[in-house]
Every structure is written in structure tokens, then in C-alpha cells.
Design an enzyme around this catalytic site. Structure first.
Site, PDB file in Angstrom:
ATOM      1  N   ASN A 192     -20.680 -35.949 -36.381  1.00  0.00           N
ATOM      2  CA  ASN A 192     -19.826 -37.025 -35.569  1.00  0.00           C
ATOM      3  C   ASN A 192     -20.870 -38.018 -35.183  1.00  0.00           C
ATOM      4  OD1 ASN A 192     -21.088 -35.960 -33.025  1.00  0.00           O
ATOM      5  ND2 ASN A 192     -19.816 -34.284 -33.369  1.00  0.00           N
ATOM      6  N   ASP A 202     -19.829 -22.664 -49.857  1.00  0.00           N
ATOM      7  CA  ASP A 202     -20.046 -22.904 -48.685  1.00  0.00           C
ATOM      8  C   ASP A 202     -21.360 -24.072 -48.923  1.00  0.00           C
ATOM      9  OD1 ASP A 202     -21.287 -23.092 -46.099  1.00  0.00           O
ATOM     10  OD2 ASP A 202     -21.531 -20.861 -46.004  1.00  0.00           O
ATOM     11  N   SER A 219     -14.408 -35.844 -43.510  1.00  0.00           N
ATOM     12  CA  SER A 219     -13.155 -36.505 -42.545  1.00  0.00           C
ATOM     13  C   SER A 219     -12.116 -35.608 -42.840  1.00  0.00           C
ATOM     14  CB  SER A 219     -12.902 -38.071 -42.972  1.00  0.00           C
ATOM     15  OG  SER A 219     -13.919 -38.699 -42.085  1.00  0.00           O
ATOM     16  N   THR A 220     -11.824 -34.651 -43.712  1.00  0.00           N
ATOM     17  CA  THR A 220     -10.694 -34.024 -44.003  1.00  0.00           C
ATOM     18  C   THR A 220     -10.378 -32.594 -43.123  1.00  0.00           C
ATOM     19  OG1 THR A 220     -11.604 -32.420 -45.980  1.00  0.00           O
ATOM     20  CG2 THR A 220     -10.913 -34.758 -46.653  1.00  0.00           C
ATOM     21  N   GLY A 221     -11.191 -32.410 -42.394  1.00  0.00           N
ATOM     22  CA  GLY A 221     -11.067 -31.286 -41.566  1.00  0.00           C
ATOM     23  C   GLY A 221     -10.610 -31.639 -40.130  1.00  0.00           C
ATOM     24  N   ILE A 222     -11.342 -31.525 -39.034  1.00  0.00           N
ATOM     25  CA  ILE A 222     -11.090 -31.946 -37.878  1.00  0.00           C
ATOM     26  C   ILE A 222     -10.527 -33.497 -37.605  1.00  0.00           C
ATOM     27  CG2 ILE A 222     -11.841 -32.250 -35.448  1.00  0.00           C
ATOM     28  CD1 ILE A 222     -13.908 -29.944 -36.196  1.00  0.00           C
ATOM     29  N   TYR A 223     -11.246 -34.359 -38.584  1.00  0.00           N
ATOM     30  CA  TYR A 223     -11.020 -35.574 -38.351  1.00  0.00           C
ATOM     31  C   TYR A 223      -9.544 -36.055 -39.193  1.00  0.00           C
ATOM     32  CZ  TYR A 223     -15.307 -36.965 -36.215  1.00  0.00           C
ATOM     33  OH  TYR A 223     -16.515 -37.257 -35.343  1.00  0.00           O
ATOM     34  N   GLY A 225     -16.996 -27.059 -37.451  1.00  0.00           N
ATOM     35  CA  GLY A 225     -16.660 -27.007 -38.920  1.00  0.00           C
ATOM     36  C   GLY A 225     -17.701 -27.096 -39.822  1.00  0.00           C
ATOM     37  N   ASP A 235     -20.350 -29.037 -39.817  1.00  0.00           N
ATOM     38  CA  ASP A 235     -21.466 -29.621 -38.916  1.00  0.00           C
ATOM     39  C   ASP A 235     -22.122 -28.367 -38.229  1.00  0.00           C
ATOM     40  OD1 ASP A 235     -23.182 -31.304 -37.477  1.00  0.00           O
ATOM     41  OD2 ASP A 235     -21.568 -32.343 -36.270  1.00  0.00           O
TER      42      ASP A 235
HETATM   43  P1  ADP Z   1     -14.532 -33.718 -40.120  1.00  0.00           P
HETATM   44  O1  ADP Z   1     -14.953 -33.683 -38.676  1.00  0.00           O
HETATM   45  O2  ADP Z   1     -15.442 -35.050 -40.811  1.00  0.00           O
HETATM   46  O3  ADP Z   1     -13.208 -33.768 -40.726  1.00  0.00           O
HETATM   47  P2  ADP Z   1     -14.827 -30.963 -40.768  1.00  0.00           P
HETATM   48  O4  ADP Z   1     -15.992 -30.339 -40.691  1.00  0.00           O
HETATM   49  O5  ADP Z   1     -13.890 -30.509 -39.725  1.00  0.00           O
HETATM   50  O6  ADP Z   1     -15.419 -32.492 -40.643  1.00  0.00           O
HETATM   51  O7  ADP Z   1     -14.315 -30.745 -42.163  1.00  0.00           O
HETATM   52  C1  ADP Z   1     -14.595 -31.330 -43.474  1.00  0.00           C
HETATM   53  C2  ADP Z   1     -14.283 -30.425 -44.498  1.00  0.00           C
HETATM   54  O8  ADP Z   1     -15.235 -29.484 -44.677  1.00  0.00           O
HETATM   55  C3  ADP Z   1     -12.830 -29.789 -44.277  1.00  0.00           C
HETATM   56  O9  ADP Z   1     -12.260 -29.842 -45.537  1.00  0.00           O
HETATM   57  C4  ADP Z   1     -13.498 -28.250 -44.127  1.00  0.00           C
HETATM   58  O10 ADP Z   1     -12.636 -27.329 -44.778  1.00  0.00           O
HETATM   59  C5  ADP Z   1     -14.893 -28.157 -44.931  1.00  0.00           C
HETATM   60  N1  ADP Z   1     -15.813 -27.166 -44.477  1.00  0.00           N
HETATM   61  C6  ADP Z   1     -15.978 -26.434 -43.379  1.00  0.00           C
HETATM   62  N2  ADP Z   1     -16.943 -25.559 -43.291  1.00  0.00           N
HETATM   63  C7  ADP Z   1     -17.563 -25.740 -44.581  1.00  0.00           C
HETATM   64  C8  ADP Z   1     -18.631 -25.212 -45.392  1.00  0.00           C
HETATM   65  N3  ADP Z   1     -19.500 -24.183 -44.772  1.00  0.00           N
HETATM   66  N4  ADP Z   1     -18.827 -25.652 -46.612  1.00  0.00           N
HETATM   67  C9  ADP Z   1     -18.352 -26.642 -47.080  1.00  0.00           C
HETATM   68  N5  ADP Z   1     -17.105 -27.137 -46.522  1.00  0.00           N
HETATM   69  C10 ADP Z   1     -16.706 -26.824 -45.411  1.00  0.00           C
END
Ligand code: ADP
Length: 179
Positions: A30, A16, A123-127, A38, A40
Site C-alpha cells: 500500500n 507462495d 490489486s486482486t486481493g484486498i484491493y 495479504g 505484504d
Molecule cells: P492487494 O491489496 O494489492 O489486493 P493482496 O495482498 O490483498 O494485495 O492480494 C494480492 C494477491 O496476492 C491476491 O490474489 C492474494 O490471493 C495473493 N496472495 C496472498 N498471499 C500470497 C502469497 N504468499 N504468495 C502469492 N500470492 C499471495
């Protein structure tokens, strides 16, 4: 997994990012910089409401760039808020924007005497950026920077789940194996 790049180290861990004991953690923000889901949301919850107060004064941030704040309740002294691109198929300048986001984060770390920096997979999550492509861009950019900037001693790349960790390990081996 750890790799030496000159005198610097790149480390991949599962965990984390809010819990990392480094000089700066990077947020996948964002462009409003006013919080989101996520990573953020997790960073704002852990840092406390003063982080949002400081972010409100920054006036947002363009895609492909980053801005730095204090870390408040986090162990990290600073948060570097990076705005990666939304993935729209790969033909909309996404790779350059993602590389620029990583580079700007590293410049801000250097300028603010942050020798140790932790990154999430921007960028690998919601984006929606494909993980393997994003990892290649991230490591190419980080390695090129570390070769020129030994003041950054440690880049810790923090993956939230084991699958993402495995993909990143494979890509880092490929990228460094070609050097
Ligand atoms: P984005 O909008 O840039 O894609 P996200 O927050 O949706 O950002 O995701 C970015 C990455 O961070 C994803 O791979 C997600 O699994 C990961 N993530 C989410 N929460 C945490 C955390 N607490 N620590 C590390 N990585 C995280």
C-alpha cells in the site's frame, strides 16, 4: 505453464511468492510502504524486520508506481514494492494505474540487474480488482515490456490458489493467441 516471448519466458505457477528463488519478488504494497495484510504481510514476515526499517526511509510510494529495497532474509536479492489501485468500479483510471505499477516494477528490475522476477496478482486481493481484468492488464503490460527488454529472462507469475491459476492460464492463452 510457460510461454516464450522472444528470448524471455513467462511462467505461471501456484505457490507462495515469499519462497521464490529469483532475483526480485514484487510485493503488492500500500502507499505507506509500512506493511499490511495479504502478500505484504507475508513478505515482511519472511524477510524480517530489516525490510520494514528500509521501507520507513522511502517516504511511501504513489499508486501506480513502485520502489525497490533489498530482500534481507528472503532468497530474492530484492523486493520491488508496487502500489496497485483500489478497484472502484473501473472508471477511476484503475487500468492505467495497474499497468503503470507493472511497468515500473519491470523498469526497476532492469535497472537493478534482476533478470528473474516473480509477481503476485497485484490489486486482486484486498484491493478488489476483478481477477480476469487484472490478469489481462498484467500480461499485456509484461509481454510488451519483454519484447523491448530481453535482459529480463524470466517473469514468474505466482498465484496463491488454484482458481486464480486457472483464470490466469486462460487469460494468458487468450492474450498470446491473439498475437
Ligand atoms: P492487494 O491489496 O494489492 O489486493 P493482496 O495482498 O490483498 O494485495 O492480494 C494480492 C494477491 O496476492 C491476491 O490474489 C492474494 O490471493 C495473493 N496472495 C496472498 N498471499 C500470497 C502469497 N504468499 N504468495 C502469492 N500470492 C499471495
Amino acid at each position: 505453464m510457460q510461454m516464450k516471448i522472444g528470448d524471455s519466458t513467462i511462467e505461471l505457477v501456484q505457490g507462495d511468492i515469499t519462497q521464490q528463488d529469483v532475483d526480485a519478488i514484487v510485493n503488492a504494497a500500500n502507499s505507506s510502504l509500512l506493511g499490511g495484510g495479504g502478500v505484504d504481510g507475508a513478505i515482511h514476515r519472511a524477510a524480517g524486520s530489516q525490510l520494514l526499517d528500509e521501507c520507513r526511509m522511502l517516504g511511501g510510494c504513489p499508486t501506480g508506481s513502485a520502489k525497490i529495497t533489498r530482500g534481507y532474509k528472503l532468497r530474492a536479492r530484492h523486493v520491488i514494492h508496487a502500489v496497485g489501485p483500489v478497484y472502484r468500479g473501473g472508471q477511476s483510471g484503475e487500468s492505467e494505474l495497474l499497468a503503470n505499477a507493472y511497468r515500473t516494477c519491470l523498469h526497476l528490475a532492469s535497472q537493478n540487474n534482476c533478470a528473474t522476477v516473480a509477481f503476485p496478482a497485484i490489486s486482486t486481493g484486498i484491493y478488489g480488482y476483478p481477477v480476469q481484468d487484472a490478469a489481462r492488464i498484467a500480461f499485456d503490460t509484461i509481454i510488451a515490456y519483454l519484447r523491448e527488454h530481453p535482459e529480463i529472462e524470466l517473469v514468474r507469475y505466482v498465484l496463491y490458489d488454484s482458481r486464480a491459476l486457472e483464470t490466469h492460464q486462460r487469460v494468458l492463452e487468450q492474450v498470446t493467441g491473439k498475437m
